[in-house]
Design a protein around this motif. Structure first.
Motif, PDB file in Angstrom:
ATOM      1  N   VAL A  59       0.859  -1.192   0.000  1.00 26.84           N
ATOM      2  CA  VAL A  59       0.000   0.000   0.000  1.00 26.84           C
ATOM      3  C   VAL A  59       0.893   1.240   0.000  1.00 26.84           C
ATOM      4  CG1 VAL A  59      -1.765   1.297   1.259  1.00 26.84           C
ATOM      5  CG2 VAL A  59      -1.843  -1.203   1.246  1.00 26.84           C
ATOM      6  N   SER A  60       0.566   2.195  -0.873  1.00 33.05           N
ATOM      7  CA  SER A  60       1.365   3.430  -0.885  1.00 33.05           C
ATOM      8  C   SER A  60       0.615   4.550  -0.181  1.00 33.05           C
ATOM      9  CB  SER A  60       1.735   3.830  -2.312  1.00 33.05           C
ATOM     10  OG  SER A  60       0.597   4.157  -3.048  1.00 33.05           O
ATOM     11  N   MET A  61       1.404   5.411   0.447  1.00 30.25           N
ATOM     12  CA  MET A  61       0.854   6.529   1.229  1.00 30.25           C
ATOM     13  C   MET A  61       1.450   7.833   0.722  1.00 30.25           C
ATOM     14  SD  MET A  61       1.343   4.472   4.775  1.00 30.25           S
ATOM     15  CE  MET A  61       2.339   3.204   3.996  1.00 30.25           C
ATOM     16  N   ASN A  62       0.650   8.903   0.775  1.00 28.03           N
ATOM     17  CA  ASN A  62       1.118  10.200   0.276  1.00 28.03           C
ATOM     18  C   ASN A  62       1.944  10.928   1.338  1.00 28.03           C
ATOM     19  OD1 ASN A  62      -0.174  10.688  -2.490  1.00 28.03           O
ATOM     20  ND2 ASN A  62      -1.863   9.871  -1.264  1.00 28.03           N
ATOM     21  N   VAL A  63       2.973  11.601   0.866  1.00 28.78           N
ATOM     22  CA  VAL A  63       3.849  12.358   1.763  1.00 28.78           C
ATOM     23  C   VAL A  63       3.715  13.837   1.406  1.00 28.78           C
ATOM     24  CG1 VAL A  63       6.246  12.742   2.467  1.00 28.78           C
ATOM     25  CG2 VAL A  63       5.474  10.438   1.867  1.00 28.78           C
ATOM     26  N   SER A  64       3.326  14.634   2.389  1.00 34.31           N
ATOM     27  CA  SER A  64       3.175  16.059   2.109  1.00 34.31           C
ATOM     28  C   SER A  64       4.526  16.774   2.143  1.00 34.31           C
ATOM     29  CB  SER A  64       2.230  16.666   3.148  1.00 34.31           C
ATOM     30  OG  SER A  64       2.568  17.990   3.380  1.00 34.31           O
ATOM     31  N   ARG A  65       4.617  17.900   1.424  1.00 32.98           N
ATOM     32  CA  ARG A  65       5.893  18.627   1.340  1.00 32.98           C
ATOM     33  C   ARG A  65       6.382  19.113   2.695  1.00 32.98           C
ATOM     34  NH1 ARG A  65       6.044  22.180  -2.553  1.00 32.98           N
ATOM     35  NH2 ARG A  65       4.299  21.251  -3.670  1.00 32.98           N
ATOM     36  N   GLN A  66       5.461  19.327   3.638  1.00 37.59           N
ATOM     37  CA  GLN A  66       5.857  19.810   4.968  1.00 37.59           C
ATOM     38  C   GLN A  66       6.861  18.876   5.650  1.00 37.59           C
ATOM     39  OE1 GLN A  66       5.284  22.508   6.821  1.00 37.59           O
ATOM     40  NE2 GLN A  66       3.855  23.565   5.483  1.00 37.59           N
ATOM     41  N   HIS A  67       6.775  17.578   5.329  1.00 34.95           N
ATOM     42  CA  HIS A  67       7.681  16.615   5.958  1.00 34.95           C
ATOM     43  C   HIS A  67       9.135  16.855   5.580  1.00 34.95           C
ATOM     44  CE1 HIS A  67       4.489  14.070   7.515  1.00 34.95           C
ATOM     45  NE2 HIS A  67       3.889  14.157   6.350  1.00 34.95           N
ATOM     46  N   MET A  68       9.341  17.520   4.450  1.00 28.57           N
ATOM     47  CA  MET A  68      10.724  17.708   3.988  1.00 28.57           C
ATOM     48  C   MET A  68      11.454  18.760   4.814  1.00 28.57           C
ATOM     49  SD  MET A  68      11.217  15.475   1.819  1.00 28.57           S
ATOM     50  CE  MET A  68       9.900  14.291   2.006  1.00 28.57           C
ATOM     51  N   LEU A  84       6.178  10.616  -3.216  1.00 29.55           N
ATOM     52  CA  LEU A  84       6.621  12.012  -3.170  1.00 29.55           C
ATOM     53  C   LEU A  84       6.157  12.674  -4.462  1.00 29.55           C
ATOM     54  CD1 LEU A  84      10.362  11.504  -2.166  1.00 29.55           C
ATOM     55  CD2 LEU A  84       8.433  11.959  -0.654  1.00 29.55           C
ATOM     56  N   THR A  85       5.837  13.955  -4.419  1.00 30.23           N
ATOM     57  CA  THR A  85       5.423  14.573  -5.683  1.00 30.23           C
ATOM     58  C   THR A  85       6.641  15.088  -6.430  1.00 30.23           C
ATOM     59  OG1 THR A  85       5.106  16.737  -4.719  1.00 30.23           O
ATOM     60  CG2 THR A  85       3.174  15.305  -4.806  1.00 30.23           C
ATOM     61  N   GLU A  86       6.408  15.209  -7.729  1.00 32.01           N
ATOM     62  CA  GLU A  86       7.482  15.661  -8.599  1.00 32.01           C
ATOM     63  C   GLU A  86       8.001  17.041  -8.178  1.00 32.01           C
ATOM     64  OE1 GLU A  86       6.001  16.857 -12.335  1.00 32.01           O
ATOM     65  OE2 GLU A  86       7.802  16.243 -13.380  1.00 32.01           O
ATOM     66  N   THR A  87       7.081  17.956  -7.829  1.00 37.07           N
ATOM     67  CA  THR A  87       7.533  19.314  -7.471  1.00 37.07           C
ATOM     68  C   THR A  87       8.377  19.300  -6.189  1.00 37.07           C
ATOM     69  OG1 THR A  87       5.293  19.591  -6.662  1.00 37.07           O
ATOM     70  CG2 THR A  87       5.898  20.884  -8.568  1.00 37.07           C
ATOM     71  N   MET A  88       8.023  18.423  -5.261  1.00 40.62           N
ATOM     72  CA  MET A  88       8.814  18.314  -4.039  1.00 40.62           C
ATOM     73  C   MET A  88      10.249  17.935  -4.371  1.00 40.62           C
ATOM     74  SD  MET A  88       6.427  16.434  -1.431  1.00 40.62           S
ATOM     75  CE  MET A  88       7.333  15.244  -0.560  1.00 40.62           C
ATOM     76  N   CYS A  89      10.385  17.030  -5.339  1.00 39.14           N
ATOM     77  CA  CYS A  89      11.718  16.553  -5.713  1.00 39.14           C
ATOM     78  C   CYS A  89      12.541  17.662  -6.359  1.00 39.14           C
ATOM     79  CB  CYS A  89      11.623  15.364  -6.671  1.00 39.14           C
ATOM     80  SG  CYS A  89      10.837  13.941  -5.914  1.00 39.14           S
ATOM     81  N   THR A  90      11.880  18.560  -7.111  1.00 38.00           N
ATOM     82  CA  THR A  90      12.643  19.652  -7.730  1.00 38.00           C
ATOM     83  C   THR A  90      12.990  20.726  -6.706  1.00 38.00           C
ATOM     84  OG1 THR A  90      10.481  20.188  -8.649  1.00 38.00           O
ATOM     85  CG2 THR A  90      12.216  19.763 -10.216  1.00 38.00           C
ATOM     86  N   GLU A  91      12.053  21.005  -5.791  1.00 36.45           N
ATOM     87  CA  GLU A  91      12.280  22.097  -4.845  1.00 36.45           C
ATOM     88  C   GLU A  91      13.272  21.748  -3.736  1.00 36.45           C
ATOM     89  OE1 GLU A  91       7.761  23.795  -5.333  1.00 36.45           O
ATOM     90  OE2 GLU A  91       8.366  22.966  -3.409  1.00 36.45           O
ATOM     91  N   ARG A  92      13.226  20.516  -3.303  1.00 35.85           N
ATOM     92  CA  ARG A  92      14.045  20.145  -2.142  1.00 35.85           C
ATOM     93  C   ARG A  92      14.844  18.887  -2.421  1.00 35.85           C
ATOM     94  NH1 ARG A  92      13.425  22.212   3.017  1.00 35.85           N
ATOM     95  NH2 ARG A  92      11.929  23.880   3.176  1.00 35.85           N
ATOM     96  N   THR A  93      15.613  18.937  -3.484  1.00 28.23           N
ATOM     97  CA  THR A  93      16.302  17.741  -3.940  1.00 28.23           C
ATOM     98  C   THR A  93      17.144  17.079  -2.841  1.00 28.23           C
ATOM     99  OG1 THR A  93      16.371  18.815  -6.072  1.00 28.23           O
ATOM    100  CG2 THR A  93      17.679  16.824  -5.848  1.00 28.23           C
ATOM    101  N   GLU A  94      17.878  17.895  -2.061  1.00 32.23           N
ATOM    102  CA  GLU A  94      18.759  17.289  -1.056  1.00 32.23           C
ATOM    103  C   GLU A  94      17.997  16.552   0.037  1.00 32.23           C
ATOM    104  OE1 GLU A  94      21.728  19.918   0.514  1.00 32.23           O
ATOM    105  OE2 GLU A  94      22.486  20.261  -1.524  1.00 32.23           O
ATOM    106  N   ARG A  95      16.954  17.223   0.535  1.00 29.65           N
ATOM    107  CA  ARG A  95      16.126  16.579   1.572  1.00 29.65           C
ATOM    108  C   ARG A  95      15.481  15.305   1.030  1.00 29.65           C
ATOM    109  NH1 ARG A  95      14.849  19.770   6.216  1.00 29.65           N
ATOM    110  NH2 ARG A  95      16.892  20.605   6.689  1.00 29.65           N
TER     111      ARG A  95
END
Ligand code: C2E
Ligand code: CA
Ligand code: CA
Length: 430
Positions: A265-274, A301-312
């Motif tokens: 089962v997959s669960m969504n991760v909000s950007r706040q967690h980063m 993880l969403t694509e935008t999260m990956c672009t905005e906070r790549t290191e985290r």
């Protein structure tokens, strides 16, 4: 009548002055009401004491008063709020608003320097009274500026927000969500719904995504689009996510205990967690408590999260991989996806956004794009999943080009736990 502590004039003194200013206002002029406060003022008070807090407010008001010609000084309304008015002789709203923004950022800088506190930030709401609005009750005008200030705080991005009429009802509903969500969580009004993920070509259920639903005590269901974006602006979203994670862990544990079949089962991760990555320890604790084997757990993880906070995001993925779990990139293709990102980030599954399947009849261009993403995913040794599959033609096409998994209404909408159990019994969603 002035405020004893700050020496500012009171709201009661300010209102008649403003009324007079509005009635004396020339045709082509306008007045901006600026309703301002210091962000996290409570923190400032707690750290530096009330005397210094009051000094800060008094200084803020003084700066407003000295900040422009024809200025009607500030009044302290309640605790940390200050309202004041400014005149503009030729009434060009846009230029005027820019001027106010510039003044506020100037005041902010001076306050930071004088009070040796880099954290000082101001928020302000602005309401314009021009010739057309001359008949308005000034108290209404002030409360409109206050609404704009609240919106500014809710948005958390722009420090100065201009009032517009839809704000009142929007703020009401946002505040209602923000102020009731914690209680809703305590009352177990949130529920995880499950949408099956299907193996292309066979129709077998090989996984599911958990999606939150808010079931109000009167039975109405609130969809995530109505509350997730509002809660995502603050840390409040974290409790929602954790609630759903608990539901999923406990669901899987229950089935394992009974010897029933389980799927990942997959669960969504909000950007706040980063921001702090506390989610890593939280999920580790859930694993210790529920002892669910990690191969049944996946995080999106969403694509935008990956672009905005790549290191985290890299840190997140490393930790989750070490725990033996998969990480997927959600909504791929919906943002400004950079293909370079894919070479940097060791993601396991690419979830193609449902925007690619927007039209029920797939166009040639869409087919070319989807095909290429799927092929690229394969070469990068990642799995591909296409979201939003609604027709038999789409599903056949996706199976034909080698897309690994599919998710969409064609197979099943997200369903409650009882219905999902039934789907797992049959093993197929169609
Ligand atoms: P998402 O992660 O992209 O989830 C998929 C959404 O697409 C779901 O909407 C699902 O119902 C919808 N969907 C699935 N198949 C189809 C289809 O064939 N056609 C159409 N038109 N739509 C389809 P839902 O459940 O309303 O969720 C909306 C968004 O809310 C999710 O988008 C996700 O970003 C967010 N969300 C949901 N649950 C959670 C949660 O627990 N935590 C966080 N942070 N976000 C969540
Ligand atoms: Ca998702
Ligand atoms: Ca998605």
């Amino acid at each position: 009548m002035s405020d004893q502590l700050t020496g500012l004039q009171s709201y009661e003194e300010f209102v008649p002055k403003l009324k007079k200013a509005v009635s004396d206002m020339p045709e082509e002029a306008s007045i901006a009401i600026v309703y301002s406060d210091i962000k996290h003022f409570k923190y400032f008070n707690d750290t530096y004491g009330y005397r210094r807090g009051n000094k800060l407010l008094a200084r803020m008001s003084e700066m407003f008063s000295s900040g422009g010609e024809g200025f009607l000084g500030g009044a302290r309304v309640v605790s940390d709020n200050i309202v004041c008015a400014r005149f503009c002789a030729d009434g060009d709203e846009k230029v005027f608003l820019d001027e106010i923004k510039a003044s506020i950022s100037y005041i902010e800088q001076i306050l930071r320097k004088e009070f040796s506190c880099e954290r000082i930030r101001m928020t302000a709401g602005v309401f314009f009274i021009d010739a057309k609005a001359k008949g308005i009750n000034v108290e209404t005008a002030i409360s409109n500026a206050n609404l704009a200030r609240k919106q500014s705080k809710l948005d958390g991005n722009d420090s100065v927000t201009l009032f517009h009429p839809e704000m009142a009802s929007k703020i009401d509903s946002e505040l209602e969500i923000i102020s009731t969500i914690d209680e809703a969580i305590n009352n177990h009004e949130l529920e995880a719904y499950y949408q099956p993920k299907i193996e292309s070509g066979t129709g077998r259920i090989i996984g599911a995504e958990a999606l939150v639903r808010w079931i109000k005590p009167n039975g109405t269901m609130v969809y995530p689009d109505q509350f997730i974006p509002i809660l995502e602006k603050s840390k409040q979203i974290i409790n929602v996510d954790y609630y759903i994670y608990n539901e999923v862990f406990s669901f899987l544990r229950g089935r394992l205990d009974k010897g029933e079949s389980v799927v990942p089962v997959s669960m969504n991760v909000s950007r706040q967690h980063m921001k702090d990555l506390e989610i890593i320890d939280y999920v580790r604790d859930l694993c210790d408590t529920y002892k669910v084997p990690p191969q049944y757990l996946e995080f999106e993880l969403t694509e935008t999260m990956c672009t905005e906070r790549t290191e985290r995001v890299m840190e997140f993925i490393t930790a989750f991989h070490e725990m033996g779990m998969k990480v997927s990139m959600d909504d791929f293709g919906s943002g400004y996806s950079s293909l370079k990102l894919l070479s940097q980030i060791p993601i396991d599954v690419i979830k193609l956004d449902r925007c690619f399947l927007r039209s029920r009849e797939l166009g040639d261009r869409e087919k070319i794009i989807i095909t290429n993403i799927v092929h690229m995913t394969k070469e990068l040794k990642m799995r591909s999943l296409c979201e939003g599959v609604e027709t038999s033609d789409q599903s056949t096409f996706l199976a034909g080009i080698g897309c690994d998994e599919q998710q969409g209404y064609y197979y099943s909408k997200p369903v409650n736990i009882a219905d999902f159990r039934q789907l797992l019994v049959s093993g197929c969603a169609r």
